[in-house]
Design a protein around this motif. Structure first.
Motif, PDB file in Angstrom:
ATOM      1  N   GLY A 486       0.821  -1.212   0.000  1.00 32.65           N
ATOM      2  CA  GLY A 486       0.000   0.000   0.000  1.00 32.65           C
ATOM      3  C   GLY A 486       0.843   1.246   0.000  1.00 32.65           C
ATOM      4  N   SER A 487       1.940   1.227   0.770  1.00 30.42           N
ATOM      5  CA  SER A 487       2.842   2.380   0.797  1.00 30.42           C
ATOM      6  C   SER A 487       3.462   2.613  -0.567  1.00 30.42           C
ATOM      7  N   GLU A 494       2.190   9.339  -6.186  1.00 28.78           N
ATOM      8  CA  GLU A 494       2.737  10.663  -5.900  1.00 28.78           C
ATOM      9  C   GLU A 494       3.852  11.052  -6.867  1.00 28.78           C
ATOM     10  N   LEU A 495       4.723  10.110  -7.194  1.00 28.01           N
ATOM     11  CA  LEU A 495       5.920  10.436  -7.985  1.00 28.01           C
ATOM     12  C   LEU A 495       5.762  10.127  -9.464  1.00 28.01           C
ATOM     13  N   GLY A 496       4.793   9.313  -9.836  1.00 31.63           N
ATOM     14  CA  GLY A 496       4.524   9.044 -11.241  1.00 31.63           C
ATOM     15  C   GLY A 496       5.706   8.441 -11.976  1.00 31.63           C
ATOM     16  N   ASP A 497       6.033   9.023 -13.135  1.00 34.22           N
ATOM     17  CA  ASP A 497       7.085   8.476 -13.984  1.00 34.22           C
ATOM     18  C   ASP A 497       8.487   8.684 -13.419  1.00 34.22           C
ATOM     19  N   ASP A 607       6.366   3.912   5.656  1.00 32.25           N
ATOM     20  CA  ASP A 607       5.136   4.525   5.186  1.00 32.25           C
ATOM     21  C   ASP A 607       5.456   5.379   3.961  1.00 32.25           C
ATOM     22  N   ALA A 608       4.431   5.774   3.226  1.00 26.01           N
ATOM     23  CA  ALA A 608       4.636   6.439   1.940  1.00 26.01           C
ATOM     24  C   ALA A 608       5.465   7.714   2.078  1.00 26.01           C
ATOM     25  N   GLN A 609       5.146   8.544   3.057  1.00 30.00           N
ATOM     26  CA  GLN A 609       5.852   9.821   3.186  1.00 30.00           C
ATOM     27  C   GLN A 609       7.323   9.620   3.550  1.00 30.00           C
ATOM     28  N   ALA A 614      12.931   9.839   1.695  1.00 33.53           N
ATOM     29  CA  ALA A 614      14.204   9.143   1.475  1.00 33.53           C
ATOM     30  C   ALA A 614      14.597   9.184   0.007  1.00 33.53           C
ATOM     31  N   LEU A 615      13.631   9.032  -0.896  1.00 32.10           N
ATOM     32  CA  LEU A 615      13.920   9.096  -2.331  1.00 32.10           C
ATOM     33  C   LEU A 615      14.413  10.479  -2.729  1.00 32.10           C
TER      34      LEU A 615
END
Length: 624
Positions: A486-487, A494-497, A607-609, A614-615
């Motif tokens: 899910g994350s 959120e980040l797409g391509d 979690d997603a955020q 981190a990315l």
């Protein structure tokens, strides 16, 4: 762009974190490698007992092992000394079990592809040739040039046991490499014994042995009673090798290479489970026998024989061999003679220097010219330590001393060289492993992704050239991995391509018994272009991942079931999952999910955020 549409299940609110396969306790480590360690210790103990016995009473030691045993009926009989019974008969069982394991590796294991097999095979060949050349440099002109066979072979049992005792962390790939090398080495050594150190050769019994080996191959097609047939043919083949003058231990290797090995068929496993359920509902002798037979037959006879014979080899056969062959006198006169003996130094240099130069030098060349596949974790320092361990030539070296050298004084000098080489090789290997572990950069200790993302190999969604990458090592039965999907889905939206995501396998087989089968099933589905579809179906119903469930999912996804089942049993699929598992071991992954963000290990919440932050932190801002 391939869309990620993962089914989410509401996780237990009290659950957070990762499924962890705890670090093995002392008891766990002993049980995991106990056979290798205990076998090596028994081998050392038997060696010490033999040396003490021979020095207390060498005459008594020799007299005991020269005791004759006669077995026969009427005019047909065999006469053995205890020494030859150990060396000719019991050691054939040892080489048989070693051959079984390598047969498995080449058939369904790590060495199924030539790109991988070429590395240990070439290393073994150089490990045979270079030590012989080094030995000849020392003994040229002494009259013992013909004893070059003493230094050509590596002791497989000592090698594996020593690796368990003093090896570095995460030795999976190194152990497979060394085992394959050692067996190719053993086959070469035994072939040299047959060709060089056979005084009386009679080819006709080998014709009968060849017929027996052909019969061994076709025995796999019998519907039942294969065990007694294999046993009878093994005795016939061994007797033929013995009668031919070729050393009969070679019969064990020849037999092992013809024993069938295969991965369990899913339908056979399911049938065995059905019979077990029937027995549970109506327990009686007939159902019990049918269930037991079905379970046994679902596993290849190769693996059943390995499981049955390995303890006897480790705890009985090899210690008896050491007790019968390591009895060398070590008085002052013999040691003084060995110190100035070209023969002793030739043996020591051939095993320690020659083996290291041959094995490490050849692998370094292969690596430099990009020939063959090494795999993450099989690093230069690991190869150096393994090459040093190859200088332990104990078993075959002591055996060839008796064949190649007749003078008792020279035999003792050569044995001193063999024993010294064992100690020196073990010491050098220990030093290399300890230094390499101490100076190994932290990024090689699991913080950096050891296998770069390869769109042609990896299961990837998103733009293959995206600037941001998430690699997840996961387990299809892990509830936390389900939560992580899910994350990842939210991060993808959120980040797409700008994001590409890769899944790799790290099944925690200690706690999730069906996770490995699920991973292999996903790889079989990937052969038909439906990896992520199969992944979604596995996560949607984590509690039902038995063989029947796996086949049902494949049918629901419209896969070609015949092809799917063939792929499930293929070595390519097994090797693909095993690759990921060995990579995970090399990076010290003991918990899932484990994420690598742009090649660096992510420590903390997933979690997603947290993943997005981190990315973004690891990608340079183009405006700066």
């Amino acid at each position: 762009m391939t869309q990620l549409t993962l089914i989410q299940r509401s996780p237990d609110p009290e659950q957070s974190g990762r499924s962890t396969q705890r670090r093995p306790s002392l008891k766990d480590r002993f049980l995991a490698v106990g056979r290798s360690r205990l076998g090596a210790m028994l081998l050392v103990l038997a060696t010490l007992i033999a040396i003490v016995w021979a020095n207390i009473s060498f005459t008594g030691y020799e007299a005991f092992w020269e005791t004759h045993l006669t077995v026969g009926l009427g005019d047909l009989h065999l006469d053995f000394t205890l020494h030859s019974l150990v060396n000719d008969a019991l050691m054939a069982i040892f080489f048989f079990t070693v051959g079984l394991e390598v047969r498995r590796e080449f058939a369904i294991g790590e060495l199924t592809s030539w790109s991988r097999a070429v590395v240990p095979v070439v290393a073994a060949l150089f490990g045979l040739a270079v030590p012989a050349l080094v030995f000849l440099l020392f003994v040229m002109g002494t009259g013992y040039e013909h004893a070059w066979g003493v230094v050509i072979s590596t002791d497989t049992a000592f090698l594996v046991g020593a690796l368990a005792l003093i090896g570095p962390h995460a030795t999976g790939r190194l152990r497979i490499f060394l085992l394959a090398l050692a067996v190719v080495d053993d086959i070469g050594a035994l072939s040299i014994i047959a060709l060089v150190y056979t005084d009386h050769f009679n080819p006709w019994p080998l014709v009968v042995a060849a017929v027996g080996l052909v019969a061994v191959y076709f025995t796999r097609y019998l519907r039942g009673g294969r065990g007694p047939v294999y046993a009878t043919l093994a005795i016939v083949v061994w007797l033929c090798f013995l009668a031919s003058g070729v050393h009969p231990t070679l019969a064990g290797v020849a037999m092992a290479l013809l024993i069938p090995v295969y991965r369990p068929n899913r339908r056979d496993v399911e049938h065995a489970l059905d019979l077990a359920r029937t027995f549970r509902q109506s327990p009686n002798t007939e159902y019990a026998r049918a269930a037991a037979n079905s379970l046994r037959e679902s596993i290849s006879i190769n693996e059943r024989l390995q499981s049955a014979w390995s303890p006897y080899v480790a705890y009985v056969v090899l210690p008896l061999f050491a007790l019968a062959n390591a009895g060398v006198r070590l008085d002052g006169e013999i040691l003084a003679g060995a110190i100035v003996s070209p023969l002793a130094w030739g043996v020591l240099a051939g095993l320690v220097v020659g083996k290291f130069a041959g094995v490490f030098g050849s692998t370094a060349l292969l690596r430099a010219f990009r020939v063959g596949e090494f795999g993450p974790g099989l690093t230069v320092d690991r190869l150096a330590g393994g090459a040093a361990l190859c200088g332990i030539g104990f078993t075959i070296s002591l055996f060839i001393v008796d064949l190649a050298i007749t003078d008792e004084t020279a035999q003792n000098e050569a044995r001193v060289g063999v024993l010294a080489a064992t100690v020196v090789a073990l010491g050098i290997a220990t030093l290399i492993f300890r230094i390499s572990d101490a100076v190994r950069p932290r990024e090689e200790a699991g913080l950096t992704l050891v296998r770069p993302v390869d769109p042609a190999r990896d299961h990837l969604f998103g733009d293959p050239n995206a600037p941001m990458t998430i690699v997840e090592y996961g387990d299809f039965q892990c509830g936390f991995c389900l939560k992580a999907t899910g994350s990842v889905q939210e991060v993808s939206r959120e980040l797409g391509d700008s994001l590409r995501y890769v899944w790799r396998h790290a099944p925690l087989t200690r706690y999730h018994p069906n996770a490995l089968a699920a991973a292999e099933a996903s790889e079989a589905a990937a052969k038909q272009g439906k990896f992520f579809e199969f992944e979604r179906s596995l996560f949607a119903d984590q509690e039902n991942q038995l063989p029947s469930d796996i086949l049902r999912r494949a049918e629901e996804l419209g896969l070609d079931l015949d092809r799917f089942e063939r792929d499930l049993s293929s070595p390519e699929v097994a090797a693909r999952v095993r690759d990921d598992m060995l990579d995970a071991e090399a990076m010290d992954i003991t918990a899932v999910p484990t994420f690598y963000i742009n090649g660096r290990r992510h420590v903390g919440p997933y979690d997603a955020q947290s993943l997005i932050r981190a990315l973004q932190e690891t990608v340079p801002d183009p405006t700066r």
